[in-house]
Design an enzyme around this catalytic site. Sequence first.
Site, PDB file in Angstrom:
ATOM      1  N   ASN A   1      -6.661   6.334   3.722  1.00  0.00           N
ATOM      2  CA  ASN A   1      -7.961   6.530   3.387  1.00  0.00           C
ATOM      3  C   ASN A   1      -8.481   8.188   4.279  1.00  0.00           C
ATOM      4  O   ASN A   1      -9.330   8.062   3.728  1.00  0.00           O
ATOM      5  CB  ASN A   1      -9.153   5.652   4.474  1.00  0.00           C
ATOM      6  CG  ASN A   1      -9.181   5.394   6.186  1.00  0.00           C
ATOM      7  OD1 ASN A   1      -8.294   6.178   6.636  1.00  0.00           O
ATOM      8  ND2 ASN A   1      -9.949   5.203   6.531  1.00  0.00           N
TER       9      ASN A   1
ATOM     10  N   ASP B   1      -1.044   2.245  -5.677  1.00  0.00           N
ATOM     11  CA  ASP B   1      -1.335   0.577  -5.734  1.00  0.00           C
ATOM     12  C   ASP B   1      -2.302   0.484  -6.727  1.00  0.00           C
ATOM     13  O   ASP B   1      -3.165   1.068  -5.877  1.00  0.00           O
ATOM     14  CB  ASP B   1      -0.836  -0.099  -4.443  1.00  0.00           C
ATOM     15  CG  ASP B   1      -1.736   0.561  -3.302  1.00  0.00           C
ATOM     16  OD1 ASP B   1      -1.936   1.821  -3.380  1.00  0.00           O
ATOM     17  OD2 ASP B   1      -2.402  -0.765  -3.097  1.00  0.00           O
TER      18      ASP B   1
ATOM     19  N   TYR C   1      -3.308   8.617   7.199  1.00  0.00           N
ATOM     20  CA  TYR C   1      -3.746   7.606   6.632  1.00  0.00           C
ATOM     21  C   TYR C   1      -4.162   7.485   5.006  1.00  0.00           C
ATOM     22  O   TYR C   1      -4.563   8.591   4.861  1.00  0.00           O
ATOM     23  CB  TYR C   1      -4.220   6.840   7.784  1.00  0.00           C
ATOM     24  CG  TYR C   1      -3.403   5.700   8.811  1.00  0.00           C
ATOM     25  CD1 TYR C   1      -2.842   4.820   8.810  1.00  0.00           C
ATOM     26  CD2 TYR C   1      -4.069   6.387  10.291  1.00  0.00           C
ATOM     27  CE1 TYR C   1      -2.313   4.523  10.319  1.00  0.00           C
ATOM     28  CE2 TYR C   1      -2.660   6.390  11.097  1.00  0.00           C
ATOM     29  CZ  TYR C   1      -1.867   5.410  11.508  1.00  0.00           C
ATOM     30  OH  TYR C   1      -0.893   4.655  12.577  1.00  0.00           O
TER      31      TYR C   1
ATOM     32  N   ASN D   1      -9.190   2.946  -1.455  1.00  0.00           N
ATOM     33  CA  ASN D   1      -9.914   5.114  -0.570  1.00  0.00           C
ATOM     34  C   ASN D   1      -8.856   5.765  -0.213  1.00  0.00           C
ATOM     35  O   ASN D   1      -9.667   6.992  -0.158  1.00  0.00           O
ATOM     36  CB  ASN D   1      -9.915   4.189   0.524  1.00  0.00           C
ATOM     37  CG  ASN D   1     -11.070   3.004   1.046  1.00  0.00           C
ATOM     38  OD1 ASN D   1     -11.614   2.751   0.633  1.00  0.00           O
ATOM     39  ND2 ASN D   1     -10.178   1.966   1.923  1.00  0.00           N
TER      40      ASN D   1
ATOM     41  N   HIS E   1       1.307  -1.185   0.235  1.00  0.00           N
ATOM     42  CA  HIS E   1      -0.204  -0.170  -0.074  1.00  0.00           C
ATOM     43  C   HIS E   1       1.145   1.867  -0.335  1.00  0.00           C
ATOM     44  O   HIS E   1       0.212   2.546   0.184  1.00  0.00           O
ATOM     45  CB  HIS E   1      -0.893   0.081   1.377  1.00  0.00           C
ATOM     46  CG  HIS E   1      -2.485   0.842   1.203  1.00  0.00           C
ATOM     47  ND1 HIS E   1      -2.984   0.745  -0.237  1.00  0.00           N
ATOM     48  CD2 HIS E   1      -3.201   0.880   1.699  1.00  0.00           C
ATOM     49  CE1 HIS E   1      -4.605   1.135  -0.139  1.00  0.00           C
ATOM     50  NE2 HIS E   1      -4.098   0.890   1.299  1.00  0.00           N
TER      51      HIS E   1
END
Length: 193
Positions: free
Chosen positions: A72, A97, A70, A118, A23
């Site tokens: 998201n 990714d 983060y 996300n 990620h």
Amino acid sequence: MDENLWLVVGLGNPGPGYAGNRHNVGHMVAAVLADRLSANFKNHKTNSAVAEGRSFPGGPKLVLAKPSTYMNVSGGPVAALLRFYSLEPDRLIVVHDDLDLPFDTIKIKVGGGHGGHNGLRDIIAATGTKEFVRIRIGIGRPPGRQDAADFVLHDFSKDERAVLPNLLTDAADAIELIAAEGVTAAQQKVHSP
């Protein structure tokens, strides 16, 4: 404002525990570019780490950013960076990714949906547009019945890590090509067999 300025946002999660995760490949590409530009990341008021430089004297200026949030909730920092640098979204390149591409594949795309990613979903919501450049870095699908969310939060496999430096270099090359020659020229070069 610099007329030839691009904002390159490498998506990932903060902290050393996530550094090698699939990620975080966006962060990895940003780091490769920063090394090329001899630029160091510094904390920025947009809740991102930012490094700036040019690929060559008189060339396009690249602002490299790694949101400190983060994945998201990447949208807030990205929208703040666009405002800070007075850029339109068509000068934004997001590196992320992509489960839908085989590992070791790069695709350049402008616009479109979030495809379940996300980070992209939040950037689209925060900026109010889908019209920005994406560097899609293939990480492949999880093996067997492994959950996709679990898969992306694991480090690349040993075999993948052997190929990863070339993949990161190719992605960095694609970004420099977009900045220097435009998206279409970069797509023709990167997507050709």
